[in-house]
Enzyme design. Sequence first.
Site, mmCIF file in Angstrom:
data_model
loop_
_atom_site.group_PDB
_atom_site.id
_atom_site.type_symbol
_atom_site.label_atom_id
_atom_site.label_comp_id
_atom_site.label_asym_id
_atom_site.label_seq_id
_atom_site.Cartn_x
_atom_site.Cartn_y
_atom_site.Cartn_z
ATOM 1 N N ASN A 7 36.329 -52.538 5.718
ATOM 2 C CA ASN A 7 36.931 -52.253 7.112
ATOM 3 C C ASN A 7 38.549 -52.239 7.069
ATOM 4 O O ASN A 7 39.169 -53.140 6.759
ATOM 5 C CB ASN A 7 36.759 -53.352 8.464
ATOM 6 C CG ASN A 7 37.421 -52.923 9.599
ATOM 7 O OD1 ASN A 7 38.507 -52.364 9.615
ATOM 8 N ND2 ASN A 7 36.780 -53.348 10.859
ATOM 9 N N GLU A 34 36.312 -48.464 10.902
ATOM 10 C CA GLU A 34 37.591 -48.398 11.813
ATOM 11 C C GLU A 34 38.524 -47.308 11.085
ATOM 12 O O GLU A 34 39.825 -47.795 10.695
ATOM 13 C CB GLU A 34 38.218 -49.907 11.970
ATOM 14 C CG GLU A 34 37.588 -50.674 13.035
ATOM 15 C CD GLU A 34 38.460 -51.678 13.474
ATOM 16 O OE1 GLU A 34 39.254 -51.320 14.584
ATOM 17 O OE2 GLU A 34 38.757 -52.787 13.378
ATOM 18 N N ASP A 151 31.105 -54.204 8.888
ATOM 19 C CA ASP A 151 31.806 -55.014 9.927
ATOM 20 C C ASP A 151 30.692 -55.531 11.137
ATOM 21 O O ASP A 151 30.830 -54.605 11.811
ATOM 22 C CB ASP A 151 33.118 -54.611 10.458
ATOM 23 C CG ASP A 151 33.750 -55.620 11.378
ATOM 24 O OD1 ASP A 151 33.344 -56.804 11.608
ATOM 25 O OD2 ASP A 151 35.031 -55.408 11.789
ATOM 26 N N ASN A 153 30.877 -58.076 12.903
ATOM 27 C CA ASN A 153 31.353 -58.867 13.756
ATOM 28 C C ASN A 153 30.602 -60.162 14.468
ATOM 29 O O ASN A 153 30.490 -60.355 15.654
ATOM 30 C CB ASN A 153 31.919 -58.013 15.148
ATOM 31 C CG ASN A 153 33.190 -57.396 15.173
ATOM 32 O OD1 ASN A 153 34.338 -57.921 14.727
ATOM 33 N ND2 ASN A 153 33.309 -56.095 15.438
ATOM 34 N N ASP A 221 31.865 -59.387 7.509
ATOM 35 C CA ASP A 221 31.782 -58.160 6.772
ATOM 36 C C ASP A 221 30.586 -58.519 5.774
ATOM 37 O O ASP A 221 30.791 -59.450 5.029
ATOM 38 C CB ASP A 221 32.996 -57.670 6.178
ATOM 39 C CG ASP A 221 34.142 -57.253 7.041
ATOM 40 O OD1 ASP A 221 34.101 -56.317 7.459
ATOM 41 O OD2 ASP A 221 35.130 -58.276 7.358
ATOM 42 N N ASP A 250 43.442 -56.192 7.715
ATOM 43 C CA ASP A 250 43.107 -57.704 8.079
ATOM 44 C C ASP A 250 41.660 -57.977 7.387
ATOM 45 O O ASP A 250 41.300 -59.279 7.386
ATOM 46 C CB ASP A 250 43.280 -57.847 9.695
ATOM 47 C CG ASP A 250 42.621 -56.974 10.543
ATOM 48 O OD1 ASP A 250 41.918 -55.954 10.014
ATOM 49 O OD2 ASP A 250 42.824 -57.018 11.818
ATOM 50 N N HIS A 251 40.897 -56.976 6.880
ATOM 51 C CA HIS A 251 39.661 -57.454 6.399
ATOM 52 C C HIS A 251 39.758 -57.492 4.688
ATOM 53 O O HIS A 251 40.666 -56.137 4.415
ATOM 54 C CB HIS A 251 38.658 -56.461 6.741
ATOM 55 C CG HIS A 251 38.142 -56.524 8.155
ATOM 56 N ND1 HIS A 251 36.920 -57.089 8.499
ATOM 57 C CD2 HIS A 251 38.910 -56.225 9.264
ATOM 58 C CE1 HIS A 251 36.983 -57.119 9.915
ATOM 59 N NE2 HIS A 251 38.185 -56.749 10.330
#
Length: 260
Positions: A7, A34, A151, A153, A221, A250-251
């Site tokens: 991501n 994303e 991802d 979530n 992830d 941030d991933h």
Amino acid sequence: MRIATWNVNSVVARLPRLVEWLEQAAPDVVCLQETKVGDDAFPCEAVKPLGYEVEHLGEGRWNGVALLSRAGFADVDRGLPGDPGFPDQATAEARTLAATCGQVRVRSVYVPNGRTPDDPHYAYKLRWLAALREAVAQDSAGSTPFALMGDFNIAPTDADVWDPAAFAGSTHVTKAERDQLAELLATGLSDVTPRIAKGNPFTYWDYRGGNFHKGMGMRIDLVLANAALTERISDAWIDREARKGKGPSDHAPVVVDLSR
DNA sequence: ATGCCTTTCCCAGAAAGA
């Protein structure tokens, strides 16, 4: 063969880091999430010199998923049949696409966040996961090596968040979300758990508050592999180096090596 | 402390992320 998922939190903002990472990790197939660009704005020309063809399903400001392949593309499948959409079925989002790349089939997924358990977005998340299960069932049970990567979530277990108490009442850890993940696995997939680096299994750390350096992360992830792919796996790890330094996502990427 | 950062829209600050 090396396959990976990442991501990137905007493929345009991340382009220098993405190109650097592709050069270093040299994956054959990459699932991105994303991307946050429309199809005409994906920077295909930046990855072409590295040998990658691109398939992208974008919508602009939000969401967006892509596949990069050095092994070609066949049987590209964009979007989700029966996608519930948000806020309604008229507005399906760009959250998944699949393709066969050489010997393996991959599907990049960006599962809806859910926001809070009492938000309409959470009910949408559960409906979307149910539609995803229908879409992957045939590939999961098939004899072609298949990986559902991206991802999700969802933190599969309490060990996949830095502090279970901090997530009480939050999305990503609820029973209903984990039940949906279990239903997805029941189509014939297994959760490929990467080698543990530096004592934790996380793939995401909030930008705020120095969370990465404090080890405050989550494993959301995932690589879900069918039997034909699982028996080829020689290694799997999380590339924490990509979360360090200037201008990271941030991933972190999750990388899986296949023996053939 | 319901924040702390980053991205997009595009030029001000809201929305979204998880």
